[in-house]
Design a protein around this motif. Sequence first.
Motif, mmCIF file in Angstrom:
data_model
loop_
_atom_site.group_PDB
_atom_site.id
_atom_site.type_symbol
_atom_site.label_atom_id
_atom_site.label_comp_id
_atom_site.label_asym_id
_atom_site.label_seq_id
_atom_site.Cartn_x
_atom_site.Cartn_y
_atom_site.Cartn_z
ATOM 1 N N VAL A 202 0.868 -1.180 0.000
ATOM 2 C CA VAL A 202 0.000 0.000 0.000
ATOM 3 C C VAL A 202 0.902 1.226 0.000
ATOM 4 O O VAL A 202 1.712 1.408 0.909
ATOM 5 C CB VAL A 202 -0.936 0.032 1.231
ATOM 6 N N SER A 203 0.754 2.061 -1.019
ATOM 7 C CA SER A 203 1.630 3.221 -1.169
ATOM 8 C C SER A 203 0.905 4.508 -0.787
ATOM 9 O O SER A 203 -0.262 4.699 -1.133
ATOM 10 C CB SER A 203 2.108 3.311 -2.627
ATOM 11 N N GLY A 204 1.602 5.362 -0.059
ATOM 12 C CA GLY A 204 1.079 6.690 0.234
ATOM 13 C C GLY A 204 0.241 6.771 1.498
ATOM 14 O O GLY A 204 -0.098 5.765 2.111
ATOM 15 N N ALA A 205 -0.079 8.012 1.871
ATOM 16 C CA ALA A 205 -0.859 8.277 3.086
ATOM 17 C C ALA A 205 -2.339 8.061 2.783
ATOM 18 O O ALA A 205 -3.091 9.016 2.571
ATOM 19 C CB ALA A 205 -0.600 9.691 3.581
ATOM 20 N N GLN A 206 -2.764 6.816 2.749
ATOM 21 C CA GLN A 206 -4.154 6.477 2.463
ATOM 22 C C GLN A 206 -5.063 6.935 3.607
ATOM 23 O O GLN A 206 -4.616 7.110 4.736
ATOM 24 C CB GLN A 206 -4.288 4.966 2.271
ATOM 25 N N PRO A 207 -6.368 7.116 3.332
ATOM 26 C CA PRO A 207 -7.289 7.485 4.416
ATOM 27 C C PRO A 207 -7.458 6.336 5.406
ATOM 28 O O PRO A 207 -7.203 5.170 5.068
ATOM 29 C CB PRO A 207 -8.603 7.771 3.678
ATOM 30 N N PRO A 208 -7.893 6.639 6.625
ATOM 31 C CA PRO A 208 -8.050 5.593 7.646
ATOM 32 C C PRO A 208 -8.903 4.416 7.177
ATOM 33 O O PRO A 208 -8.604 3.263 7.495
ATOM 34 C CB PRO A 208 -8.715 6.338 8.811
ATOM 35 N N GLU A 209 -9.959 4.729 6.393
ATOM 36 C CA GLU A 209 -10.871 3.675 5.945
ATOM 37 C C GLU A 209 -10.145 2.623 5.105
ATOM 38 O O GLU A 209 -10.481 1.438 5.158
ATOM 39 C CB GLU A 209 -12.026 4.272 5.126
ATOM 40 N N ALA A 210 -9.163 3.053 4.330
ATOM 41 C CA ALA A 210 -8.420 2.115 3.473
ATOM 42 C C ALA A 210 -7.610 1.143 4.330
ATOM 43 O O ALA A 210 -7.537 -0.058 4.031
ATOM 44 C CB ALA A 210 -7.510 2.885 2.523
ATOM 45 N N PHE A 211 -7.006 1.661 5.394
ATOM 46 C CA PHE A 211 -6.229 0.794 6.279
ATOM 47 C C PHE A 211 -7.142 -0.167 7.050
ATOM 48 O O PHE A 211 -6.800 -1.333 7.258
ATOM 49 C CB PHE A 211 -5.393 1.632 7.249
ATOM 50 N N ALA A 212 -8.293 0.335 7.484
ATOM 51 C CA ALA A 212 -9.243 -0.534 8.177
ATOM 52 C C ALA A 212 -9.698 -1.660 7.251
ATOM 53 O O ALA A 212 -9.778 -2.825 7.656
ATOM 54 C CB ALA A 212 -10.449 0.283 8.652
ATOM 55 N N GLN A 213 -9.971 -1.305 5.994
ATOM 56 C CA GLN A 213 -10.459 -2.292 5.032
ATOM 57 C C GLN A 213 -9.418 -3.379 4.764
ATOM 58 O O GLN A 213 -9.744 -4.573 4.741
ATOM 59 C CB GLN A 213 -10.844 -1.599 3.722
ATOM 60 N N VAL A 214 -8.164 -2.986 4.559
ATOM 61 C CA VAL A 214 -7.143 -3.987 4.243
ATOM 62 C C VAL A 214 -6.879 -4.890 5.452
ATOM 63 O O VAL A 214 -6.665 -6.101 5.303
ATOM 64 C CB VAL A 214 -5.843 -3.331 3.724
#
Length: 231
Positions: A202-214
Amino acid sequence: MGAIVTEAIKIDVWSDIACPWCYIGKRNLEKGLAAAAGDEDAPQVEVTFHSYELSPDTPVDFEGTSEDFLAQHKGISREQAREMNQRVSQIAEQAGLHYRFDLVHHTNTVKAHELIHFAKEHGKQVEMTERLMSAYFVEGGHVGRIDDLVGLASEVGLDGDAARAVLESDHYLPAVRQDQAQARAYGINGVPFFVIDGKYGVSGAQPPEAFAQVARQVWSERRAAEAATEG
């Protein structure tokens, strides 16, 4: 039969203390994992930070402002540099971080990375990374000089004398170089970069929702694989 014990998801984060997007990415990761932690079957996660130097040729005491540094480093005008800082500051605010680019002391970050490895040996890696990033981006602290780094180490509960000894001897420099070699092996050429279980990038400062989803997705895959094995 007892409940299946699932091994924690490993999230390896390549970042630099002097990378504004890395601090935002760290905070968004924490928020995303906190959201997933509220699930009935919450993912178990283990986060490890790894060294990456965005600008290894930066002197310990860079003379000039953040705009001067960006203009030199990226070959842009000071006005463009000011606009870049303003944009990233606005995004940082959304993550709950109040950046002070007017106070930033650009410096070489290799010693800060060595200190993070020292902190890791003593179970304080996350706290040390947070303290360094806050000092650098929010407080106008200096994270390149050994005296300043020893002070910050003491603030998170590490032994100051031991920290000074390892920094002066370059004890953890090989560990920093090993992280950097691993980044090259993965093909990482920008940070923050997050490697989940050694297979998802996962590249870059993704939003919190993206990290929760992964986190939820990988945890679900783990559970399904274990259920199939048990069956």
